[in-house]
Design a protein around this motif. Sequence first.
Motif, PDB file in Angstrom:
ATOM      1  N   PRO B 312     -36.333  38.735   1.958  1.00 53.90           N
ATOM      2  CA  PRO B 312     -36.788  38.839   3.348  1.00 53.90           C
ATOM      3  C   PRO B 312     -35.693  38.525   4.375  1.00 53.90           C
ATOM      4  N   PHE B 313     -34.671  37.761   3.972  1.00 53.20           N
ATOM      5  CA  PHE B 313     -33.617  37.441   4.944  1.00 53.20           C
ATOM      6  C   PHE B 313     -32.862  38.686   5.397  1.00 53.20           C
ATOM      7  N   LEU B 314     -32.968  39.766   4.644  1.00 52.97           N
ATOM      8  CA  LEU B 314     -32.241  40.983   4.999  1.00 52.97           C
ATOM      9  C   LEU B 314     -32.718  41.572   6.324  1.00 52.97           C
ATOM     10  N   ARG B 315     -33.923  41.218   6.707  1.00 54.43           N
ATOM     11  CA  ARG B 315     -34.574  41.836   7.857  1.00 54.43           C
ATOM     12  C   ARG B 315     -33.658  41.920   9.091  1.00 54.43           C
ATOM     13  N   ASP B 316     -32.935  40.831   9.344  1.00 56.32           N
ATOM     14  CA  ASP B 316     -32.174  40.771  10.583  1.00 56.32           C
ATOM     15  C   ASP B 316     -30.706  41.160  10.432  1.00 56.32           C
ATOM     16  N   LEU B 317     -30.325  41.643   9.267  1.00 56.39           N
ATOM     17  CA  LEU B 317     -28.940  42.092   9.117  1.00 56.39           C
ATOM     18  C   LEU B 317     -28.805  43.496   9.685  1.00 56.39           C
TER      19      LEU B 317
END
Lengths: 767, 402
Positions: B312-317
């Motif tokens: 889920p951390f990929l969301r803001d890349l």
Amino acid sequence: MRLIVDGRPIPFEPDDSLLVAMLRNGIHPTGGGCLGPDGDEPHCLTTVDGVSYIRASQIKARPGMIVTTNPIEGYPPLPEDDRQRGAKLVQHHHCDVLVIGQGESGQAEAAAARAADKTVITVDVQNGQEAIGIYPGILVVVRTDDAMLHIHPHEVVVATGAAEILPVCPGNELKGLYTGRMVAQLHGKGFDLGRIVHVGTAPDGVESTAAVGELLRFEPKGVSPVETQNLTSPRSEKTQNLASLPSKKTQNLASLQGDVGAVIMLENGVEVRHECDTVALGLGLIPRNRLYRMGRDWNVRVVGEAARKSDIPPCPKTGTLCPCSSVTVDDMQAVWDRGFHEMELVKRATLAGTGPCQGVACLPHIRAFLQDRGKKLQPPFTARPLARQQTIGEIAAGAYHFSTPRTALDAEHRQLGAQMERISGWWRPWNYGDVAAEYWAVREAVGIGDVSTLGKLIVTGADATEALERVYPTKVATLRPGRSRYVLMLNEAGYIMDDGLISCVSPTHYILSTSSSGVNGFERWLRDWFDTWQLDVRLMNITQTLGAISVSGPFATDLLARAGFEQPLRFMRHREGTVASVNCRVYRLSFTGEIGYELHHPADQSAHLWRELMLLGRDLGIKPFGIEAQSNLRLDKGHIIVGQDTDYDSTPRRVHHEWAVKLEKPYFLGQRAVKRTNKIPLDRQLIGLTMETDGDAPGEGAVILHGDDIAGYVTSTAYSRVLGKAVMLGWAKLVDGALPTDFTINGRPATRTDVPFYDKEGNRARA
Amino acid sequence: MNEFVEAKVDFKWQEPKKTYDVIIIGGGGHGLAAAYFLATRHGITDVAVLERKYIGGGNSGRNTTVIRANYGIPESVRFYKRSVDLYFQLEEETDRWIMHKQKGLVWLAHSEAHVRQEKARAELNTALGAETSYVTPSEIKEICPQIDITGSGQWPVLGGSYHPAGSTARHDRVNWALAEGAMKRGAHIHQRTEVQDLIIENNQIKGVVTNHGKMYANKVLCAVGGHVTSIGDMAGLRLPIRTHPLQAYVTNHYAQSFGPIISSTSLYFYISQTARGEILLGAEIDKQPSYSYRSGYHFLQTCSFRAMTMFPFLRDLRINRQWGGVCDMSADYSPIMSKTEIDGFYITSGWGTWGFKAIPASGESMAALIATDETPDLIAPFSLDRFKRDRTMADRGSAGTH
């Protein structure tokens, strides 16, 4: 109105971009470097509300925005898991003409198209609409604050204008350097820019002094001319590692930060110093034509400034050329000297042009550099999406997981305590808590299993027999109505793609079944061939329409009789009938080795039929069985599961299925290959293996040794409860043209055993 | 200041000659490696590598740089292990920084059936010499703290297989180290030189016709990716190859903190962080054969979505760029390294989605084959005629996405 930059609240005016707001407060997003109003250059990158690499000039300042300036050294950290940010919506739009960019030429194009009665959509970054790419279709994806727009135009007009060329010379990382347009914008916002000196074209409507000649460098305020000479001396050779950087260089970089104080020009061979507070740079324009170049070969036009030829600046001599990747002219020279002459090689060797601005800053200078040395102007880098960067979350808008389907009996399984698993693309009961009980129910009484996931296809038409005759290696014409036959599906190379059953209703009407995971591929395969052959056939995939319940065990026939299906069916026959008041097509077959029936019925009747059977079979000891038990039951019989026991190159012969292939037929798919390879001595075969154990069995993938040599590996394995030993299928190499008998698996002896392991004559299934 | 500027490689370009001992068609990793090993292991330096565009510009410069050896058949494990070993020593041997880094590779299982598969993979790979172990969800979480082990509540991780030798290296650097190593020993590399036909007399290769004229050699290696079937056509060879596009993308740069390579075959994606800090994502080959390098949005959109399920951390890349390459898939999904029916004409192909990891071992073996005209044991099973001889080498369990 205030927003927060690096923890400090700063005021701003309505209609400020974030960049303008920051500049009002003396903050440069990256500490220095030439800024423009259109976000072409990388010096305006900031982290906004946790998202890094946001172009400050491209978003409006909003109260409460949390902004972090990008670190000068190193990269932003990977963000934390943030599920709070909602997903974006996708909106689809169709039009005749999409005009990207609403400058003068874009507006003219839109007006002309409307005048010609065409439907027109216009987008412009000034309105927060960022076109990120032109894709096959034509599909143009545009990001807005509210949604991702998927626009499907017949024609695209790219009118995205041109970007201003940035300076490459020492001091180009100072503050106070702006493109001409930026100076005009700041002036319009009432900024006091102090003494403005312009290089090249003068900024529009702003008073400034011209600095003519060749641009040599920018000097910071408060540094004497003598000091700067040391700073701008050519850089010493580069080292591989940041850690080993001489501290002198770091000092130089640091001291080149700050506000610009002077522009040094070479005018008629003499260095001329122009004191200033602000420099306006009018160094020429490069077309923003990446979208156009992405859409080459399609109905995409480029107009206006975006269609212009790129200005090529003077060859850069020193200074940072690619700000994104911190590549200097010296770096370029270093790789040039070592034979990197192709634009793409230079790019890959220095990484210039691979950063967030994707070459807008460096490309014209690299071209000038290479032209100067190679005497040839090389084309720009390949244009790749994304033309405007977006987050992974935004890009994912509109995507979803294909839901893993559930059969009509899903609730029944859960109620019975089943452990549901994704198997072959469906949610299926792995077991109901007691695999042994499920197994023995089938072996000794009766069990029912949900086989609704099996692929089910109907083929009808005058040429149905002929078409299937060509598809299957079995003889189809001899299959009489009411009969079924096991079939392999082969590809042209004679390798097994799937297996299943063909059932004849009439010579113009067949029902095919496939494995659960194989049906979609098989349907495509059939359609391709039917179309190729131009035969009179129709195909319908009714997998989801029909439920299917497997009834298996010595009491299976009794159970069906109790449910009202009284006239017994012989092995490999099928007919329509009523079971527990449900209209079914009943197939007599066997996968478990026991008497077996499959009841295919309208899926909306599945639950009723299942419950009735459970009820009627209660005193017979009926139990539902899951995939785990079924897999063990079939392994007793040595039945293969395509995909688990076969590989991409499994011929019928390799898996002992020659009996399912009638080579004497005039034609079937894969026949030529099978005939050819059949003449070649075999190298390996799928074999049955047994091992004496105390209730355990080697794992899948266990290596099969013959002596000290690797013979192959185990593909299916279980402890057979009925046989009291481990039974396996696995690959084994032939030795001197013969299959060995004795093997070792996990250090224990295993013996090759002909399948079926259990009930070799098949009397139980045929009873 | 950019520590990644290539600091050592020094190319010495030469004018083309009319005749060479060996001509290699294709200046990608495999062609360059063959030239390198011909020069370093066999002293054969009268060699020309012909490249249609620029060296390493095809799949060798487009792949996702995964190096591993966890295959399911002995012949493959032996071959890829050799390649993994050569990669470990390539930096020292060439004295060039190829950014080789051991990361460990995890294949995720999201169902009981896949748990069984990954257990089987671990058992088989390890037995064949490519150490792979079965790992539990909590062990996976330790290997990769960023993973959402519940798969956003939809695709929970039930286990996986872990191959510690899994590594990456910078593709360009590998190509260049090999190219330079060959060149400085005398081999020629000619860019912008496209082979348009082959010269064959009495079933013996005599040379090639290029856009710059004819060049002669009695030994020609076809090390082409993508259009290999076109070159095969020129020799009258019908190759058992279909070419499919494969796409990938990278984000901007972020501080190093994502250690391993993680792959989910159920969700069709894999992820790693490059030496420069980009997050690199890839998926499966496109089903439809094509030579197209063009990027598609569907891939970008769906791959992003699937990857976010686990990460889920990929969301803001922010995504920097996407690109495509093409993969030559053989009929059994294993490579072809072989003599051909034409005397003096050799081929290395069928590199599918696993070409990068094979570069050193393929180069070493093909060089030995060309130098001695004897097929090394290591690649004997991968001969072109195995399809005719029904000695195919399918390995369904390992023919993954990278």
